[in-house]
Design a protein around this motif. Structure first.
Motif, PDB file in Angstrom:
ATOM      1  N   ARG A  39       0.641  -1.135   0.132  1.00 58.84           N
ATOM      2  CA  ARG A  39       0.018  -0.039   0.000  1.00 58.84           C
ATOM      3  C   ARG A  39       0.918   1.420   0.055  1.00 58.84           C
ATOM      4  N   LYS A  40       0.580   2.156  -0.757  1.00 59.65           N
ATOM      5  CA  LYS A  40       1.036   3.695  -0.739  1.00 59.65           C
ATOM      6  C   LYS A  40       0.762   4.447   0.355  1.00 59.65           C
ATOM      7  N   PRO A  41       1.398   5.429   0.728  1.00 57.59           N
ATOM      8  CA  PRO A  41       0.928   6.152   1.836  1.00 57.59           C
ATOM      9  C   PRO A  41      -0.297   6.826   1.790  1.00 57.59           C
ATOM     10  N   GLN A  42      -0.733   7.220   0.417  1.00 58.68           N
ATOM     11  CA  GLN A  42      -2.007   7.751   0.326  1.00 58.68           C
ATOM     12  C   GLN A  42      -3.234   6.670   0.497  1.00 58.68           C
ATOM     13  N   ASP A  43      -2.898   5.333   0.643  1.00 55.75           N
ATOM     14  CA  ASP A  43      -3.950   4.561   0.770  1.00 55.75           C
ATOM     15  C   ASP A  43      -4.229   4.218   2.143  1.00 55.75           C
ATOM     16  N   GLU A  44      -3.720   4.944   3.109  1.00 47.36           N
ATOM     17  CA  GLU A  44      -3.851   4.687   4.695  1.00 47.36           C
ATOM     18  C   GLU A  44      -4.816   5.775   5.187  1.00 47.36           C
ATOM     19  N   VAL A  45      -5.376   5.317   6.128  1.00 48.32           N
ATOM     20  CA  VAL A  45      -5.909   6.116   7.212  1.00 48.32           C
ATOM     21  C   VAL A  45      -5.443   6.050   8.475  1.00 48.32           C
ATOM     22  N   ILE A  46      -4.687   7.129   8.964  1.00 47.53           N
ATOM     23  CA  ILE A  46      -3.908   6.988  10.079  1.00 47.53           C
ATOM     24  C   ILE A  46      -4.628   7.195  11.386  1.00 47.53           C
ATOM     25  N   TYR A  47      -4.324   6.783  12.447  1.00 55.41           N
ATOM     26  CA  TYR A  47      -4.719   7.075  13.746  1.00 55.41           C
ATOM     27  C   TYR A  47      -3.563   7.274  14.965  1.00 55.41           C
ATOM     28  N   PHE A  48      -3.798   8.603  15.268  1.00 55.06           N
ATOM     29  CA  PHE A  48      -2.803   8.967  15.905  1.00 55.06           C
ATOM     30  C   PHE A  48      -3.101   9.092  17.282  1.00 55.06           C
ATOM     31  N   VAL A  49      -2.077   8.328  18.396  1.00 51.94           N
ATOM     32  CA  VAL A  49      -2.529   8.274  19.599  1.00 51.94           C
ATOM     33  C   VAL A  49      -1.264   8.475  20.432  1.00 51.94           C
ATOM     34  N   LEU A  50      -1.651   9.037  21.953  1.00 50.13           N
ATOM     35  CA  LEU A  50      -0.475   8.976  22.726  1.00 50.13           C
ATOM     36  C   LEU A  50      -0.696   7.919  23.742  1.00 50.13           C
ATOM     37  N   PRO A  51       0.354   6.871  23.615  1.00 43.88           N
ATOM     38  CA  PRO A  51       0.190   5.769  24.352  1.00 43.88           C
ATOM     39  C   PRO A  51      -0.217   5.785  26.091  1.00 43.88           C
ATOM     40  N   ASP A  52       0.243   6.889  26.741  1.00 45.25           N
ATOM     41  CA  ASP A  52      -0.095   7.206  27.901  1.00 45.25           C
ATOM     42  C   ASP A  52      -1.585   7.336  28.250  1.00 45.25           C
ATOM     43  N   ARG A  53      -2.256   7.960  27.199  1.00 47.64           N
ATOM     44  CA  ARG A  53      -3.618   8.270  27.463  1.00 47.64           C
ATOM     45  C   ARG A  53      -4.724   7.154  26.813  1.00 47.64           C
ATOM     46  N   PHE A  54      -4.354   6.131  26.308  1.00 48.03           N
ATOM     47  CA  PHE A  54      -5.217   5.208  25.573  1.00 48.03           C
ATOM     48  C   PHE A  54      -5.773   4.132  26.534  1.00 48.03           C
ATOM     49  N   ALA A  55      -4.837   3.255  26.604  1.00 48.12           N
ATOM     50  CA  ALA A  55      -5.239   1.895  27.611  1.00 48.12           C
ATOM     51  C   ALA A  55      -4.200   1.635  28.604  1.00 48.12           C
ATOM     52  N   ASN A  56      -4.493   1.315  29.636  1.00 47.83           N
ATOM     53  CA  ASN A  56      -3.492   0.517  30.453  1.00 47.83           C
ATOM     54  C   ASN A  56      -3.660  -0.603  30.801  1.00 47.83           C
ATOM     55  N   GLY A  57      -2.618  -1.490  30.074  1.00 44.61           N
ATOM     56  CA  GLY A  57      -2.419  -2.978  30.041  1.00 44.61           C
ATOM     57  C   GLY A  57      -1.605  -3.480  31.095  1.00 44.61           C
ATOM     58  N   ASP A  58      -1.016  -2.640  31.738  1.00 46.00           N
ATOM     59  CA  ASP A  58      -0.054  -3.234  32.853  1.00 46.00           C
ATOM     60  C   ASP A  58       0.193  -2.232  33.777  1.00 46.00           C
ATOM     61  N   LYS A  59      -0.579  -2.385  35.003  1.00 40.09           N
ATOM     62  CA  LYS A  59      -0.494  -1.132  36.280  1.00 40.09           C
ATOM     63  C   LYS A  59       0.737  -1.219  36.762  1.00 40.09           C
ATOM     64  N   ALA A  60       1.605  -2.572  36.438  1.00 39.00           N
ATOM     65  CA  ALA A  60       3.042  -2.536  37.264  1.00 39.00           C
ATOM     66  C   ALA A  60       4.182  -1.416  36.696  1.00 39.00           C
ATOM     67  N   ASN A  61       3.723  -0.982  35.348  1.00 38.82           N
ATOM     68  CA  ASN A  61       4.726  -0.110  34.802  1.00 38.82           C
ATOM     69  C   ASN A  61       4.250   1.459  34.914  1.00 38.82           C
ATOM     70  N   ASP A  62       3.177   1.639  35.784  1.00 40.76           N
ATOM     71  CA  ASP A  62       2.593   2.851  35.836  1.00 40.76           C
ATOM     72  C   ASP A  62       3.682   4.242  36.190  1.00 40.76           C
ATOM     73  N   ARG A  63       4.446   3.824  37.166  1.00 43.34           N
ATOM     74  CA  ARG A  63       5.742   4.633  37.733  1.00 43.34           C
ATOM     75  C   ARG A  63       6.817   4.606  37.034  1.00 43.34           C
ATOM     76  N   GLY A  64       6.994   3.802  35.860  1.00 43.51           N
ATOM     77  CA  GLY A  64       8.075   3.748  35.305  1.00 43.51           C
ATOM     78  C   GLY A  64       9.198   2.997  35.887  1.00 43.51           C
ATOM     79  N   GLY A  65       9.040   2.340  36.948  1.00 45.95           N
ATOM     80  CA  GLY A  65      10.072   1.630  37.826  1.00 45.95           C
ATOM     81  C   GLY A  65      10.731   2.652  38.717  1.00 45.95           C
ATOM     82  N   LEU A  66      10.454   3.827  38.908  1.00 43.68           N
ATOM     83  CA  LEU A  66      10.981   4.884  39.745  1.00 43.68           C
ATOM     84  C   LEU A  66      10.150   4.746  41.147  1.00 43.68           C
TER      85      LEU A  66
END
Length: 604
Positions: A39-66
């Motif tokens: 597929r060429k670039p013009q064939d796409e529909v892009i979804y732009f997402v900020l991973p931090d604001r989308f879905a929390n799949g692992d609460k153990a990494n919420d604090r980034g290990g800090l």
């Protein structure tokens, strides 16, 4: 041939050769391209997402290990400017939702390791957005691991979806300090007053290293404008290690975003890289080439592209396309962020910097004006008339990502609400729907900002436009008026039966089913200096698609010029029962804030 040109050619040759092997030195096997790669670039529909604001799949990494509280870990789900817990595992688990909307490519905000918290005391915020990078080789622990990213890319590819990474070459996190301004509020010092060959300004003492701003082999000191230093404990925080040396930064103080400071100044205090230096160019080619090698990603969105010298991009972009091509990724999509609504300013970066595409801020501005009902439809027609200015003209314009709002400027729903105080719920939904239709069926690559399909509106730009898709704890998000729903962001926002989700998904299905609406030549047919009629054709060798919009509040009946002389029109969307009123003309009827798409097979 200049020394720069010689170096650049040698570097490109080296990059193309190195792209044929993995990080472990094994040869990459050639094979048939997967369908999504074709597929060429013009064939796409892009979804732009900020991973931090989308879905929390692992609460153990919420604090980034800090360890510690929010000012150390950056995690505070009740504050708009801090981490909220979304991650790559959560994004992977929600690919069904994204694909159901009709998106074929996912663009992620930067996922590299960031400096978790920055800002003056009392004004701190966290790097939930991903643009304060310290380690360009690793995934930020708040988002997961490299293995999590590989799982996400593999899962997307298995569905036939592409993955675009958001990258930065202009700056790193704010680590470097200047001894002359301990409050870290250093005014920009230009080359005229603080040339490279003198320290302390034109009256200062000469620096006898012979550096003239061009011969980097003679560059010995990084302190021609200010005296930079790295605070104790942060001497090795950046990776790769060469990024820790202040000699690879401009060190001229904060940009005013005008004149030379736009290229050489620190972007809001972030350490501005000396991108004229061949070592910096080669370093970033190595960094971002490796992400292509390791994960087989499909494109790069490049942040702050206009704030980097053209020579950097002239070397970097062909190196990335060569690296991707060696891995079998022929349609690697590169587009730069040039935050400007002037077509000529955008086009300049395709001609001088040699960007294949840039984010289309001009179309965004015009669609906003049209849908707000404050300008005539000729406003957008003038933007499309400027397509000839891009390098490659209309063919390049097909690859420009078009969008309605984003994480910096704010959401489209907010713009419509602000322009129309007191607007009814029904009219708000119709206007926002019309904006998406203008984006989806005109030339360019439609780019949906996550949450717009759920009616998110936000309260403005930046953190005010970065709501959570999972149940939010931010009071300023949860009191917003949404589009097409009485729900709030206080509950999960993954419904697939909401009016905007369904309408956008229907548009995406139409676009996917009709290639002319993705790559057909666009010809303007009708415009007005007032809200109302806008029409254009999308032409292929075998068909003409007529797309007609009404941005006004009353119905429209009009004759529109077409190329087809046949009377055999059929409906793609809306009522296309009208007959050709004369050779080369077609009669259309469009309701208020609505649109229609008609097709005539077989041009005559």
């Amino acid at each position: 041939m200049s020394a720069w040109d010689s170096w650049r050619r040698a570097l490109l040759a080296m990059t193309a050769a190195s792209a044929l092997t993995t990080a472990g030195g094994q040869a990459l096997a050639a094979g048939p391209a997967a369908p999504y790669l074709q597929r060429k670039p013009q064939d796409e529909v892009i979804y732009f997402v900020l991973p931090d604001r989308f879905a929390n799949g692992d609460k153990a990494n919420d604090r980034g290990g800090l360890p510690g509280g929010p000012l150390t870990t950056g995690f505070d789900p009740a504050r708009a400017g801090f981490y909220h817990g979304g991650d790559l595992k959560g994004l992977t688990a929600r690919l069904d939702y994204i694909q159901g909307l009709g998106a074929t490519a996912v663009w992620l905000a930067p996922i590299f390791r960031n400096k978790a918290v920055q800002g003056a005391p009392g004004h701190e915020s966290a790097a939930h957005h991903g643009y304060w990078i310290t380690d360009f080789t690793e995934v930020d622990p708040h988002f997961g691991t490299r293995a999590d990213f590989k799982a996400f890319v593999d899962a997307a590819h298995a569905r036939g979806m592409k993955v675009y990474m958001d990258i930065v070459a202009n700056h790193t996190a704010d680590v470097i300090r200047y001894r002359e301004c301990p409050a870290n509020d250093c005014a920009y010092r230009g080359k005229a007053d603080y040339p490279y060959v003198r320290r302390g300004g034109v009256e200062g003492a000469a620096i006898n290293d012979g550096f003239d701003g061009k011969d980097f082999g003679k560059l010995k000191r990084p302190d021609h404008a200010y005296t930079p230093y790295v605070p104790a404990g942060e001497e090795g925080v950046k990776k790769p290690a060469w990024l820790n040396d202040p000699i690879y930064y401009h060190n001229r103080g904060d940009s005013t975003f005008a004149g030379e400071s736009s290229l050489l100044g620190d972007f809001a205090g972030l350490d501005d890289l000396f991108t004229e230096n061949p070592r910096v160019v080669q370093g970033f080619i190595e960094i971002y080439g490796q992400w292509i090698d390791d994960f087989g990603i499909d494109g790069y969105r490049i942040d702050t592209a206009r704030h980097v010298n053209p020579e950097f991009w002239q070397a970097f972009i062909p190196a990335m396309t060569a690296r991707a091509r060696a891995r079998g990724i022929e349609n690697f999509h590169i587009f730069g962020e040039v935050f400007d609504t002037d077509v000529a300013a955008l086009a300049r970066h395709t001609r001088v910097d040699r960007f294949p595409a840039v984010l289309d801020f001009a179309t965004q501005s015009a669609i906003t004006d049209l849908v707000a009902g404050k300008t005539g439809t000729d406003r957008l027609a003038r933007v499309f008339a400027g397509d000839v200015l891009y390098e490659g003209g209309a063919e390049t314009a097909l690859q420009l990502p078009t969008f309605l709002g984003n994480h910096d400027m704010g959401r489209f729903g907010h713009f419509v609400l602000t322009a129309n105080p007191g607007i009814s719920d029904a009219e708000l939904l119709d206007r926002v729907t019309l904006g998406h239709a203008l984006m989806m069926f005109s030339r360019g690559v439609p780019t949906i900002y996550y949450g717009d399909e759920q009616g998110f509106t936000g309260d403005g730009g930046y953190a005010d436009a970065r709501e959570d898709m999972f149940a939010s704890e931010v009071a300023a998000y949860n009191d917003n008026r949404l589009v097409g729903t009485r729900a709030t962001t206080a509950t999960d926002s993954f419904r697939t039966d909401g009016p905007l989700y369904r309408r956008i998904a229907d548009m995406a299905r139409i676009r996917a089913a009709h290639p002319a609406l993705r790559s057909g030549r666009q010809v303007l047919r009708a415009q007005s200096d007032k809200p109302g009629l806008l029409a254009f054709s999308r032409l292929t060798d075998g068909a003409e698609y007529l797309v007609v919009y009404n941005t006004g509040a009353t119905p429209i009946t009009a004759n529109v010029e077409v190329e087809t002389t046949s009377r055999a029109w059929r409906s793609v969307r809306g009522d296309c029962a009208g007959a050709a009123s004369a050779p080369g003309g077609y009669r259309v009827e469009v309701g208020p804030l609505d649109y229609m798409i008609c097709v005539s097979e077989g041009l005559q």
